[in-house]
Design an enzyme around this catalytic site. Structure first.
Site, PDB file in Angstrom:
ATOM      1  N   GLU A   1       0.835  -0.993   0.085  1.00 45.15           N
ATOM      2  CA  GLU A   1      -0.023   0.004   0.089  1.00 45.15           C
ATOM      3  C   GLU A   1       0.836   1.197   0.139  1.00 45.15           C
ATOM      4  OE1 GLU A   1      -3.171   2.303   2.788  1.00 45.15           O
ATOM      5  OE2 GLU A   1      -2.675   0.373   3.253  1.00 45.15           O
TER       6      GLU A   1
ATOM      7  N   ASP B   1     -11.761   0.240   1.769  1.00 43.71           N
ATOM      8  CA  ASP B   1     -10.898   0.297   3.077  1.00 43.71           C
ATOM      9  C   ASP B   1     -11.593   0.676   4.159  1.00 43.71           C
ATOM     10  OD1 ASP B   1      -8.410   0.794   4.150  1.00 43.71           O
ATOM     11  OD2 ASP B   1      -7.945   2.612   3.536  1.00 43.71           O
TER      12      ASP B   1
ATOM     13  N   GLU C   1      -6.091  -5.167   8.265  1.00 42.56           N
ATOM     14  CA  GLU C   1      -5.247  -4.144   8.507  1.00 42.56           C
ATOM     15  C   GLU C   1      -4.906  -4.040  10.008  1.00 42.56           C
ATOM     16  OE1 GLU C   1      -6.108  -0.198   6.060  1.00 42.56           O
ATOM     17  OE2 GLU C   1      -8.060  -0.778   7.296  1.00 42.56           O
TER      18      GLU C   1
END
Length: 706
Positions: free
Chosen positions: A484, A605, A662
């Site tokens: 990312e 996200d 994440e």
């Protein structure tokens, strides 16, 4: 004749964008472009323009110089000039622009409704001027063509003969002059004038003008001209131009002759122009020009009387949505209705103005205290908040207001307006507060904000930004699945500035688009380099903001950069938040649809923290979902978080989506996510975000260890 608009900018892309925006006008116009101030002057020589939209900063000749040259020429100084600029926001440069002849400013980034509404007003003004111009041209043409036919000429031009006997001072009027005084055509039965011009005038005008004529006789010299008005015998107001000249024979005064011309239509036409220059065409309210002119007088009177005065600036909230959803016609009806409602609230001590597309201003005189002003503010806001019904649709709109007081907050009109604008901006920022009074802290906050904007702009220009990369690891095979890209700002003076500080500012100021384009290019170039250096594809995920995703040109920019650096769609992934899917107008979803058609991966996200819904997943069908770190942190200790993560993974897999976790920081979290069949982990357990050189070093070390 189709009106012409001249657009001036030394950046071709800006000309293309501005020309595209002007297609939104509800009438046909011809748009002509120029790349510099000097080229613009050449275009002015070739064409008649209704309006000039110009950039300020240009090489060789800037916008100020060009406007000043136009102002010096009688045939050009009537062309309205609007500056379009991202610079020159301070009052000094605004004054410089107005002194050079500019009628307004439009700030970059351009808001389409502001551009179109202002342009439409000046196009209407141009049409009125053309009407007046045609009237005058037609009148002059008729007079010139019929000079030989005196009576017919007088009838067409409404000119009559008039003479005065210098011995008896009796007046003699021609047939056409009688028609003018009676207010009827020649030949009408009522055209029987037994009176004189002097009898038609008021006593004051009669004494003054005929006194000047007597002085003319006594001086044995020249002519006398004057304008007068009176009520005709059929009760119509008439404006006339009068001229007299002494006639001599052998040095002796024998007659005083002159003409009377009916200029009522011309006077009305000039009044229309003057009215449009000082009033808003849509609402008929006094406009910004009137505000500045009248407010100067109000402030002077208030200062002399030792009283107080309030300037109240009202801005409609998200009014562009009304225009986009319901159309320009409904938006105009709403503005006119809001003007009517507010105007009904006005007393002899209040004056309402329309000072912008969806901005109104009120000057409230003779106030006692702030409580009284607040009561008026609440009354205005309540009037605006009442529902509107158009074509079966019920529409509501709210407003934000800023208030400044004289003499407490400022001592002049411009400063009062600026203070009210700052207070209104504070109201905009806090949805729970509809109006704010100005205080000095607002100026300090505004100044800090401007300094931050400028510093951010310089950072973008001087390339103070750098991309960091955080790896994403396959939880089953421990292979590197991609990275990312995360932006970092390392300022020479400020040091490290976190994205939480500058990304919101970039979005609010519109600079996110420039910054976003830089990120896309840097990330794509990195993906291309790694393909050559590492011998394999390392997909790079790029975060795209809500403001960026609304831009319909984003897919085209992606394609352009990918072609230039020679990479394929499988090397890039686009990360968005769920907020982008809440776009009622569908702009974001259309952009995402086009990105998917390009075979770019789409990652949703921070899933689970915002407006998570299966409807969004179904409509978008992203290639991957990222479970927010807040669920991963306590996945070992909080059964609820583990259950939510399990549910997200199951739903995503059933929809054939990859799941990325994440914030993975511990081996136990990796093991638990593996048990839940999560696909990819990302977090400090593997690596923190790293500059490119450090990431490549980490990559080689990780590959060897694996």
């Amino acid at each position: 004749m189709v009106p012409k608009i001249l657009i001036v900018d030394d950046v071709p892309a800006n000309l293309v964008a501005l020309k595209a925006l002007l297609r939104g006008l509800d009438k046909e116009v011809e748009v002509i472009s120029a790349n510099s101030g000097s080229e613009a002057l050449e275009k002015v020589l070739e064409h008649e323009f209704a309006l000039i939209l110009t950039d300020v900063q240009m090489p060789e000749m800037d916008g100020f110089e060009m406007a000043a040259i136009l102002q010096e020429h009688d045939e050009w100084n009537q062309i309205p000039v609007i500056f379009i600029t991202a610079a020159y926001k301070d009052e000094q440069n605004r004054d410089r622009g107005y002194s050079a002849g500019a009628v307004d400013y439009i700030q970059k980034p351009i808001e389409e409704h502001v551009l179109l509404s202002k342009t439409a007003i000046f196009l209407k003004l141009y049409e009125q001027r053309q009407i007046i111009k045609n009237i005058n041209v037609d009148l002059e043409k008729r007079v010139a063509e019929r000079t030989a036919e005196l009576l017919q000429t007088q009838a067409m031009a409404k000119i009559g003969g008039w003479s005065i006997n210098p011995q008896t001072w009796e007046e003699n009027l021609s047939e056409q002059a009688c028609a003018i005084i009676c207010g009827v055509p020649i030949g009408d039965p009522d055209c029987n004038c037994n009176s004189s011009l002097s009898e038609m005038l008021s006593e004051e005008d009669r004494e003054y003008h005929f006194g000047r004529i007597r002085e003319l006789v006594d001086s044995v010299d020249g002519q006398y001209e004057f304008l007068a008005e009176f009520t005709t015998k059929n009760d119509q107001m008439c404006h006339v131009f009068c001229n007299v000249e002494c006639m001599y024979e052998n040095g002796k005064l024998v007659d005083i002759r002159g003409i009377i011309q009916d200029i009522t239509e011309r006077q009305r036409a000039e009044e229309i122009i003057q009215y449009l220059e000082m009033h808003d065409a849509l609402t008929t309210l006094p406009n910004r020009n009137s505000f500045h002119e009248q407010a100067l007088s109000y402030v002077a009177d208030t200062r002399a009387m030792g009283e107080q005065l309030a300037v109240m600036l009202i801005d409609l909230d998200k009014f562009k949505d009304v225009n986009d959803v319901h159309g320009q016609a409904v938006a105009d009806l709403m503005l006119a209705e809001i003007a009517r409602r507010l105007n009904e609230k006005m007393t002899q001590y209040e004056t309402l103005y329309r000072v912008g597309g969806d901005e109104f201003a009120v000057v409230l005189r003779g106030i006692e205290n702030a409580v009284e002003v607040a009561q008026h503010a609440e009354s205005y806001l309540q009037a605006i908040a009442e529902e509107f019904v158009y074509f079966g649709d019920t529409i509501s709109v709210s407003a934000s207001m800023g208030i400044s007081l004289f003499p407490q907050d400022a001592d002049d009109v411009d400063s009062l307006m600026k203070s009210a604008d700052l207070a209104m901006s504070r109201s905009k920022e806090d949805p729970g507060i509809a109006y704010n009074f100005y205080d000095k802290e607002m100026s300090q906050t505004f100044q800090r904000r401007k300094e931050q904007e400028i510093r951010l702009h310089h950072a973008i220009e001087r390339n103070f930004f750098e991309l960091y990369y955080q790896p994403k690891i396959n939880l089953k095979t421990n292979e590197i699945q991609g990275v990312e890209a995360l932006i970092r700002w390392n300022d020479p003076e400020l040091g490290f500035v976190g994205p939480d500080e500058f990304i919101p500012l970039a979005e609010e100021t519109g600079q996110i688009r420039d910054l976003g384009r830089w990120i896309i290019r840097e990330a794509c170039e990195a993906a291309a380099r790694w393909k050559k250096e590492l011998g394999r594809t390392v997909p790079v995920a790029i975060n795209i903001s809500v403001e960026q995703i609304k831009c319909p040109k984003l897919p085209d920019f992606f394609q352009k950069v990918m072609n230039e650096v020679n990479i394929t769609p499988d090397m890039i992934e686009v990360e968005i938040t769920e907020t982008a899917l809440l776009d009622d107008r569908g702009e974001s979803r259309e952009t995402l649809r086009r990105l998917k058609e390009m075979d770019l991966g789409i990652a949703l996200d921070d899933f689970g923290t915002g407006y998570s819904s299966l409807t969004h997943l179904k409509s978008l069908l992203p290639s991957s979902i990222k479970i927010d770190r807040s669920f991963i942190q306590n996945i070992m200790t909080d059964p609820s978080d583990a259950h939510i993560a399990d549910m997200i993974i199951c739903v995503a897999h059933n929809l054939k989506m990859t799941v990325i976790a994440e914030g993975v920081e511990e081996i136990e979290q990796c093991d638990r996510l593996n048990e839940l069949n999560c696909d990819i982990g990302q977090g400090y357990f593997y690596s923190k975000p790293l500059p490119e050189a450090d990431f490549l070093s980490w990559y080689h070390d990780y590959a060897k260890a694996s």
